[in-house]
Design an enzyme around this catalytic site. Structure first.
Site, PDB file in Angstrom:
ATOM      1  N   LYS A 106      34.600  43.105  54.158  1.00 50.19           N
ATOM      2  CA  LYS A 106      34.397  43.872  52.923  1.00 50.19           C
ATOM      3  C   LYS A 106      33.898  45.247  53.318  1.00 50.19           C
ATOM      4  O   LYS A 106      33.276  45.406  54.379  1.00 50.19           O
ATOM      5  CB  LYS A 106      33.342  43.192  52.043  1.00 50.19           C
ATOM      6  CG  LYS A 106      33.519  43.472  50.577  1.00 50.19           C
ATOM      7  CD  LYS A 106      34.613  42.598  49.986  1.00 50.19           C
ATOM      8  CE  LYS A 106      34.835  42.850  48.512  1.00 50.19           C
ATOM      9  NZ  LYS A 106      35.748  41.858  47.926  1.00 50.19           N
ATOM     10  N   ASP A 146      39.081  47.148  45.348  1.00 51.13           N
ATOM     11  CA  ASP A 146      38.038  46.324  44.719  1.00 51.13           C
ATOM     12  C   ASP A 146      37.421  47.204  43.636  1.00 51.13           C
ATOM     13  O   ASP A 146      38.014  48.219  43.257  1.00 51.13           O
ATOM     14  CB  ASP A 146      37.005  45.918  45.787  1.00 51.13           C
ATOM     15  CG  ASP A 146      36.229  44.676  45.402  1.00 51.13           C
ATOM     16  OD1 ASP A 146      35.424  44.747  44.458  1.00 51.13           O
ATOM     17  OD2 ASP A 146      36.441  43.617  46.027  1.00 51.13           O
ATOM     18  N   GLY A 218      37.261  37.240  28.770  1.00 49.82           N
ATOM     19  CA  GLY A 218      37.879  38.377  29.446  1.00 49.82           C
ATOM     20  C   GLY A 218      39.261  38.616  28.880  1.00 49.82           C
ATOM     21  O   GLY A 218      39.889  37.710  28.298  1.00 49.82           O
ATOM     22  N   GLY A 220      41.137  41.197  30.874  1.00 54.10           N
ATOM     23  CA  GLY A 220      41.562  42.176  31.872  1.00 54.10           C
ATOM     24  C   GLY A 220      42.672  41.563  32.711  1.00 54.10           C
ATOM     25  O   GLY A 220      43.402  40.686  32.248  1.00 54.10           O
ATOM     26  N   ASN A 221      42.775  42.005  33.947  1.00 53.14           N
ATOM     27  CA  ASN A 221      43.886  41.568  34.792  1.00 53.14           C
ATOM     28  C   ASN A 221      43.960  40.041  34.917  1.00 53.14           C
ATOM     29  O   ASN A 221      45.006  39.445  34.660  1.00 53.14           O
ATOM     30  CB  ASN A 221      43.754  42.224  36.178  1.00 53.14           C
ATOM     31  CG  ASN A 221      44.775  41.682  37.150  1.00 53.14           C
ATOM     32  OD1 ASN A 221      44.450  40.882  38.010  1.00 53.14           O
ATOM     33  ND2 ASN A 221      46.031  42.082  36.991  1.00 53.14           N
TER      34      ASN A 221
HETATM   35  P1  NAD Z   1      39.098  43.658  34.634  1.00 53.68           P
HETATM   36  O1  NAD Z   1      38.162  44.792  34.793  1.00 53.68           O
HETATM   37  O2  NAD Z   1      40.563  43.896  34.623  1.00 53.68           O
HETATM   38  O3  NAD Z   1      38.746  42.857  33.286  1.00 53.68           O
HETATM   39  C1  NAD Z   1      37.463  42.453  32.961  1.00 53.68           C
HETATM   40  C2  NAD Z   1      37.470  41.940  31.538  1.00 53.68           C
HETATM   41  O4  NAD Z   1      36.184  41.421  31.229  1.00 53.68           O
HETATM   42  C3  NAD Z   1      37.770  43.005  30.486  1.00 53.68           C
HETATM   43  O5  NAD Z   1      38.624  42.447  29.513  1.00 53.68           O
HETATM   44  C4  NAD Z   1      36.400  43.267  29.852  1.00 53.68           C
HETATM   45  O6  NAD Z   1      36.520  43.631  28.492  1.00 53.68           O
HETATM   46  C5  NAD Z   1      35.785  41.898  29.965  1.00 53.68           C
HETATM   47  N1  NAD Z   1      34.330  41.887  29.894  1.00 53.68           N
HETATM   48  C6  NAD Z   1      33.453  42.636  30.577  1.00 53.68           C
HETATM   49  N2  NAD Z   1      32.203  42.312  30.221  1.00 53.68           N
HETATM   50  C7  NAD Z   1      32.315  41.321  29.293  1.00 53.68           C
HETATM   51  C8  NAD Z   1      31.403  40.561  28.537  1.00 53.68           C
HETATM   52  N3  NAD Z   1      30.087  40.711  28.675  1.00 53.68           N
HETATM   53  N4  NAD Z   1      31.890  39.647  27.663  1.00 53.68           N
HETATM   54  C9  NAD Z   1      33.219  39.465  27.510  1.00 53.68           C
HETATM   55  N5  NAD Z   1      34.119  40.161  28.200  1.00 53.68           N
HETATM   56  C10 NAD Z   1      33.677  41.075  29.074  1.00 53.68           C
HETATM   57  O7  NAD Z   1      38.692  42.627  35.801  1.00 53.68           O
HETATM   58  P2  NAD Z   1      39.591  41.520  36.475  1.00 53.68           P
HETATM   59  O8  NAD Z   1      40.308  42.117  37.626  1.00 53.68           O
HETATM   60  O9  NAD Z   1      40.336  40.776  35.439  1.00 53.68           O
HETATM   61  O10 NAD Z   1      38.450  40.585  37.118  1.00 53.68           O
HETATM   62  C11 NAD Z   1      37.745  39.641  36.343  1.00 53.68           C
HETATM   63  C12 NAD Z   1      36.920  38.760  37.279  1.00 53.68           C
HETATM   64  O11 NAD Z   1      37.788  38.113  38.217  1.00 53.68           O
HETATM   65  C13 NAD Z   1      35.883  39.481  38.119  1.00 53.68           C
HETATM   66  O12 NAD Z   1      34.794  38.592  38.333  1.00 53.68           O
HETATM   67  C14 NAD Z   1      36.605  39.704  39.446  1.00 53.68           C
HETATM   68  O13 NAD Z   1      35.713  39.848  40.534  1.00 53.68           O
HETATM   69  C15 NAD Z   1      37.374  38.406  39.555  1.00 53.68           C
HETATM   70  N6  NAD Z   1      38.552  38.460  40.436  1.00 53.68           N
HETATM   71  C16 NAD Z   1      39.570  39.328  40.187  1.00 53.68           C
HETATM   72  C17 NAD Z   1      40.682  39.321  41.017  1.00 53.68           C
HETATM   73  C18 NAD Z   1      41.863  40.223  40.749  1.00 53.68           C
HETATM   74  O14 NAD Z   1      42.860  40.086  41.463  1.00 53.68           O
HETATM   75  N7  NAD Z   1      41.829  41.077  39.751  1.00 53.68           N
HETATM   76  C19 NAD Z   1      40.740  38.446  42.120  1.00 53.68           C
HETATM   77  C20 NAD Z   1      39.693  37.562  42.345  1.00 53.68           C
HETATM   78  C21 NAD Z   1      38.606  37.579  41.483  1.00 53.68           C
END
Ligand code: NAD
Length: 428
Positions: A106, A146, A218, A220-221
């Site tokens: 990391k 990240d 959530g 997001g992605n």
């Molecule tokens: P993102 O930033 O695309 O989306 C995050 C989502 O969470 C958004 O919809 C936001 O509105 C919501 N959110 C934030 N705070 C909130 C709350 N208090 N209550 C409800 N919703 C809330 O992030 P992501 O890439 O989707 O990642 C989400 C999680 O998955 C993180 O913990 C990340 O570390 C983990 N993760 C992501 C990936 C990846 O490939 N994107 C891989 C492994 C792990």
């Protein structure tokens, strides 16, 4: 993660607990409690106004016995060496449990990326590579995006590394834009992988997938693609999603009696992830408070937003109907809450297994870069399905064999694989 918790202490405590259960030798424990290598460096960058600002950068290679170190680079104002160490440690376990031939690493920079212009960001990215490039490479250590970093930034970093090496080396970094060595399927990969593990868990529990219900935190992605895949692959219904509204800095839960339509919700969500509430209401969505997702009567709960959302204080709100908790997010469950889930017999798919689809697809990106031959999205997702189902099976078999909780079994499998690789290489 709460401010009081040192993440690296947490990573070491988790490791110590499993090392004790496994009866690991002292020498193995000493090697795995600490990273193999750590780099901390200064990054002098010329700002647009002509001044020089000096940033601190880090790269930690926790373990590379199974293959090159792998892990993202975070640009964050509160970045610390201990955070980077913890995240590098967790990457070792994630790559090992997914059974991809990579170790854990990391990196980071102490900076609020929003405080930089685009050209300042580019210069900082190039400086980061200039400082550490001799220790990176497709056979040594492969970074990725990240928190606070983007595919475009990976593109600049790959370019800088290639210039220093005097040849095109796309496999030095993953998460690059499509058209610059990126892999198709990467956007969907994590959410898709989450649902593959849910499918395997339902199968293990003897439950039909079709018609099952889910509640997701959530949008997001990870959550968007988990929702789509839950509906399209399993024939299930997603009753609600919960996400953050940037206008009033509050989370809301969006529920639809027929199940949410993720495509429609995406079409009314802005680039920052905020859903247009008026349009949602017009389409029949009920808007509740941000915590409502947790207490829904569903078969599967998928926290896929942020860490620390299932705690000792709220874990009892989880409905008795819930059979599976699939941790799409990193660290959504606190240690206290985890004990309650264990007692209640909820089948937990631990984060570093459940969300390993992202890093597995990054590994596929590197493989395609090495071959200079690119797969279709369908091929990528097919291979991802096989890999995620295989990873799930490995952990489940260990859980059944040793009568372990799934999280403990996942650690057991991961640590066992890294130990074996170190022994086979003659390190121990
Ligand atoms: P993102 O930033 O695309 O989306 C995050 C989502 O969470 C958004 O919809 C936001 O509105 C919501 N959110 C934030 N705070 C909130 C709350 N208090 N209550 C409800 N919703 C809330 O992030 P992501 O890439 O989707 O990642 C989400 C999680 O998955 C993180 O913990 C990340 O570390 C983990 N993760 C992501 C990936 C990846 O490939 N994107 C891989 C492994 C792990």
């Amino acid at each position: 993660m709460s401010d009081q918790v040192n993440p690296f202490k947490l990573a070491q405590d988790q490791f110590d607990q499993v090392a004790e259960q496994m009866g690991l030798e002292q020498s193995v424990r000493e090697m795995l409690r600490w990273p193999l290598r750590e780099f901390r460096f200064q990054l002098p960058v010329r700002m647009d106004d002509g001044s020089i600002r000096v940033f601190f950068g880090f790269r930690v290679q926790h373990n590379d016995a199974r293959g090159p170190a792998k892990g993202g680079i975070r640009f964050a104002a509160n970045e610390t060496l201990d955070t980077v160490r913890a995240l590098a440690t967790w990457m070792t376990w994630k790559c090992a449990v997914a059974d991809i031939p990579l170790g854990g690493g990391k990196g980071g920079v102490v900076v609020d990326p929003a405080s930089l212009s685009t050209s300042e960001k580019e210069r900082l990215c190039r400086e980061w590579i200039d400082a550490i490039w001799k220790n990176l490479g497709p056979r040594n250590d492969v970074p990725a995006p990240d928190v606070g970093t983007t595919p475009q930034m990976m593109g600049w970093m790959m370019d800088e590394y290639s210039k220093l090496r005097g040849e095109y080396v796309p496999g030095v970094i993953t998460g690059k834009p499509i058209g610059s060595g990126g892999s198709l399927g990467r956007t969907a990969a994590t959410g898709f992988g989450v649902v593959v593990t849910v499918r395997e868990a339902l199968r293990h529990l003897g439950l039909n997938a079709a018609g099952r219900t889910a509640s997701i935190q959530g949008f997001g992605n990870v959550a968007q693609y988990a929702a789509r895949t839950f509906i399209e692959m399993l024939g299930g219904r997603v009753l609600c999603i919960s996400c953050w509204d940037r206008n009033d800095r509050t989370a809301y839960t969006y529920t639809h009696e027929n199940g949410v339509d993720p495509y429609f919700l995406q079409s009314i969500t802005d680039q920052y992830g905020t859903v247009n509430q008026e349009q949602a209401k017009k389409a029949g969505y009920v808007i509740e408070d941000g915590d409502a997702w947790r207490s829904k009567d569903v078969d599967v709960l998928i926290p896929a937003a942020v860490e620390g959302v299932i705690t000792r204080e709220n874990v009892e709100q989880i409905s008795p109907k819930v059979k599976i908790l699939a941790e799409g997010a990193n660290g959504p469950t606190t240690l206290d809450a985890d004990r309650v889930l264990k007692q209640r017999g909820i089948f937990v798919i631990p984060d570093f297994l459940c969300n390993a689809g992202g890093v597995t697809c990054s590994y596929f990106e590197q493989v395609q870069n090495d071959m200079n031959y690119y797969w279709t999205e369908e091929e990528v997702l097919q291979k991802l399905d096989l890999k995620m189902a295989g990873a799930f099976k490995g952990v489940l078999e260990k859980a059944l064999e040793k009568k372990l909780y799934m999280r403990d079994a996942a650690y057991w499998v991961a640590i066992g694989r890294v130990e074996m690789a170190m022994r086979l290489r003659g390190w121990l």
